[in-house]
Design a protein around this motif. Structure first.
Motif, mmCIF file in Angstrom:
data_model
loop_
_atom_site.group_PDB
_atom_site.id
_atom_site.type_symbol
_atom_site.label_atom_id
_atom_site.label_comp_id
_atom_site.label_asym_id
_atom_site.label_seq_id
_atom_site.Cartn_x
_atom_site.Cartn_y
_atom_site.Cartn_z
ATOM 1 N N VAL A 149 0.845 -1.198 0.000
ATOM 2 C CA VAL A 149 0.000 0.000 0.000
ATOM 3 C C VAL A 149 0.882 1.250 0.000
ATOM 4 O O VAL A 149 0.627 2.216 -0.729
ATOM 5 N N ALA A 150 1.950 1.261 0.791
ATOM 6 C CA ALA A 150 2.863 2.409 0.846
ATOM 7 C C ALA A 150 3.522 2.648 -0.513
ATOM 8 O O ALA A 150 3.628 3.785 -0.971
ATOM 9 N N ILE A 151 3.957 1.578 -1.170
ATOM 10 C CA ILE A 151 4.586 1.699 -2.490
ATOM 11 C C ILE A 151 3.584 2.253 -3.503
ATOM 12 O O ILE A 151 3.906 3.134 -4.308
ATOM 13 N N ALA A 152 2.349 1.753 -3.458
ATOM 14 C CA ALA A 152 1.315 2.226 -4.387
ATOM 15 C C ALA A 152 1.030 3.714 -4.164
ATOM 16 O O ALA A 152 0.918 4.488 -5.117
ATOM 17 N N LEU A 153 0.931 4.135 -2.905
ATOM 18 C CA LEU A 153 0.688 5.545 -2.598
ATOM 19 C C LEU A 153 1.854 6.426 -3.068
ATOM 20 O O LEU A 153 1.660 7.522 -3.584
ATOM 21 N N GLU A 154 3.068 5.926 -2.879
ATOM 22 C CA GLU A 154 4.246 6.672 -3.317
ATOM 23 C C GLU A 154 4.246 6.834 -4.833
ATOM 24 O O GLU A 154 4.538 7.894 -5.357
ATOM 25 N N ARG A 155 3.882 5.778 -5.556
ATOM 26 C CA ARG A 155 3.817 5.853 -7.018
ATOM 27 C C ARG A 155 2.770 6.862 -7.463
ATOM 28 O O ARG A 155 2.982 7.636 -8.393
ATOM 29 N N VAL A 156 1.606 6.842 -6.798
ATOM 30 C CA VAL A 156 0.558 7.815 -7.126
ATOM 31 C C VAL A 156 1.074 9.233 -6.919
ATOM 32 O O VAL A 156 0.850 10.123 -7.744
ATOM 33 N N HIS A 157 1.795 9.450 -5.827
ATOM 34 C CA HIS A 157 2.362 10.783 -5.548
ATOM 35 C C HIS A 157 3.329 11.207 -6.654
ATOM 36 O O HIS A 157 3.256 12.325 -7.145
ATOM 37 N N TYR A 158 4.241 10.316 -7.052
ATOM 38 C CA TYR A 158 5.222 10.674 -8.072
ATOM 39 C C TYR A 158 4.589 10.869 -9.449
ATOM 40 O O TYR A 158 5.029 11.697 -10.231
ATOM 41 N N ILE A 159 3.535 10.126 -9.726
ATOM 42 C CA ILE A 159 2.807 10.337 -10.984
ATOM 43 C C ILE A 159 2.178 11.724 -10.977
ATOM 44 O O ILE A 159 2.220 12.453 -11.962
ATOM 45 N N GLN A 160 1.615 12.111 -9.838
ATOM 46 C CA GLN A 160 1.008 13.429 -9.698
ATOM 47 C C GLN A 160 2.064 14.526 -9.884
ATOM 48 O O GLN A 160 1.826 15.508 -10.583
ATOM 49 N N VAL A 161 3.215 14.366 -9.268
ATOM 50 C CA VAL A 161 4.299 15.344 -9.398
ATOM 51 C C VAL A 161 4.747 15.443 -10.858
ATOM 52 O O VAL A 161 4.929 16.542 -11.393
ATOM 53 N N ALA A 162 4.906 14.298 -11.525
ATOM 54 C CA ALA A 162 5.332 14.294 -12.930
ATOM 55 C C ALA A 162 4.302 14.989 -13.809
ATOM 56 O O ALA A 162 4.662 15.738 -14.721
ATOM 57 N N GLN A 163 3.022 14.768 -13.537
ATOM 58 C CA GLN A 163 1.977 15.429 -14.319
ATOM 59 C C GLN A 163 1.999 16.939 -14.095
ATOM 60 O O GLN A 163 1.832 17.709 -15.039
ATOM 61 N N GLU A 164 2.217 17.372 -12.869
ATOM 62 C CA GLU A 164 2.291 18.802 -12.574
ATOM 63 C C GLU A 164 3.470 19.446 -13.297
ATOM 64 O O GLU A 164 3.355 20.537 -13.842
ATOM 65 N N VAL A 165 4.607 18.764 -13.313
ATOM 66 C CA VAL A 165 5.784 19.277 -14.010
ATOM 67 C C VAL A 165 5.512 19.356 -15.507
ATOM 68 O O VAL A 165 5.863 20.348 -16.162
ATOM 69 N N GLN A 166 4.874 18.346 -16.057
ATOM 70 C CA GLN A 166 4.554 18.339 -17.484
ATOM 71 C C GLN A 166 3.616 19.487 -17.842
ATOM 72 O O GLN A 166 3.805 20.169 -18.846
ATOM 73 N N VAL A 167 2.609 19.736 -17.005
ATOM 74 C CA VAL A 167 1.686 20.851 -17.229
ATOM 75 C C VAL A 167 2.437 22.176 -17.142
ATOM 76 O O VAL A 167 2.219 23.088 -17.947
ATOM 77 N N GLN A 168 3.354 22.284 -16.202
ATOM 78 C CA GLN A 168 4.139 23.512 -16.051
ATOM 79 C C GLN A 168 5.025 23.742 -17.273
ATOM 80 O O GLN A 168 5.123 24.868 -17.770
ATOM 81 N N ILE A 169 5.655 22.701 -17.791
ATOM 82 C CA ILE A 169 6.504 22.823 -18.976
ATOM 83 C C ILE A 169 5.665 23.240 -20.177
ATOM 84 O O ILE A 169 6.048 24.134 -20.936
ATOM 85 N N GLU A 170 4.523 22.624 -20.343
ATOM 86 C CA GLU A 170 3.642 22.950 -21.467
ATOM 87 C C GLU A 170 3.127 24.382 -21.342
ATOM 88 O O GLU A 170 3.049 25.119 -22.325
ATOM 89 N N SER A 171 2.792 24.786 -20.140
ATOM 90 C CA SER A 171 2.326 26.154 -19.902
ATOM 91 C C SER A 171 3.418 27.161 -20.254
ATOM 92 O O SER A 171 3.153 28.197 -20.872
ATOM 93 N N GLU A 172 4.654 26.863 -19.872
ATOM 94 C CA GLU A 172 5.785 27.740 -20.181
ATOM 95 C C GLU A 172 6.007 27.836 -21.687
ATOM 96 O O GLU A 172 6.253 28.908 -22.226
ATOM 97 N N ARG A 173 5.897 26.703 -22.377
ATOM 98 C CA ARG A 173 6.071 26.691 -23.828
ATOM 99 C C ARG A 173 4.992 27.533 -24.507
ATOM 100 O O ARG A 173 5.277 28.332 -25.388
ATOM 101 N N LEU A 174 3.754 27.372 -24.065
ATOM 102 C CA LEU A 174 2.658 28.155 -24.643
ATOM 103 C C LEU A 174 2.825 29.642 -24.361
ATOM 104 O O LEU A 174 2.582 30.486 -25.227
ATOM 105 N N ARG A 175 3.270 29.965 -23.150
ATOM 106 C CA ARG A 175 3.481 31.369 -22.794
ATOM 107 C C ARG A 175 4.554 31.988 -23.663
ATOM 108 O O ARG A 175 4.394 33.100 -24.172
ATOM 109 N N ASN A 176 5.656 31.266 -23.873
ATOM 110 C CA ASN A 176 6.726 31.787 -24.713
ATOM 111 C C ASN A 176 6.275 31.959 -26.157
ATOM 112 O O ASN A 176 6.624 32.943 -26.811
#
Length: 180
Positions: free
Chosen positions: A29-56
């Motif tokens: 359960v701990a490993i699954a929760l950790e994976r969910v957290h890292y997936i969420q972080v990766a998605q946030e970073v991807q959205v931030q990168i895409e937002s920066e690209r669109l802004r530029n």
């Protein structure tokens, strides 16, 4: 997070195999929760990168779309003034149009510079400079706007050279003068 399981003493006592099974389940359960957290972080970073690209992209398009007509306005106002056939009042209006177009162009340029500064590391071109030269360049850049305002500069005569990026520092002083 912490997962705790407490079993009271008595008939509910867990056998060692059951305890091991619970610990293994808790680890999974701990490993699954950790994976969910890292997936969420990766998605946030991807959205931030895409937002920066669109802004530029937007800033680049906006810059081009604004600079072209502003340059044309400055040129047209110059041709009206240089033609010498305008009455004094209309020549003054043409000069005001020119100055406002130049001012707006400078604002667009500053906006793009700010976007570049915020989008990543900036390579400063630091050199030893006399402050009075950098300040003088800023005063010269704002000469038209400062024409009707007295400006008094007082610098210590023994002011040492400063290591700075002259272009960026001149922009700082120029913006401060304009805001004042």
């Amino acid at each position: 997070g912490v997962l705790a399981l407490s079993v009271p003493a008595g008939p509910w006592q867990l056998a060692p195999e059951q305890e091991q099974l619970l610990e293994t389940g808790a680890s999974l359960v701990a490993i699954a929760l950790e994976r969910v957290h890292y997936i969420q972080v990766a998605q946030e970073v991807q959205v931030q990168i895409e937002s920066e690209r669109l802004r530029n992209s937007l800033l680049g398009a906006l810059s081009h779309d604004l600079r072209t007509p502003l340059t044309a306005l400055v040129g047209l106002a110059d041709s009206l003034v240089l033609g010498g056939r305008l009455p004094a009042e209309e020549e003054e209006l043409a000069q005001a149009i020119r100055e406002e177009a130049l001012r707006t162009s400078a604002l667009v340029h500053n906006l793009l510079d700010m976007a570049r500064l915020q989008s990543g590391p900036v390579a400063l071109r630091k050199e030893w400079q006399p402050l009075e030269e950098v300040l003088g360049a800023a005063l010269q850049a704002r000469a038209n706007q400062l024409a009707r305002h007295p400006v008094r500069v007082e610098l210590a005569p023994d002011l040492p050279l400063l290591e700075l990026d002259a272009v960026l520092m001149e922009r700082v002083f120029s913006n401060l003068l304009e805001n004042a």
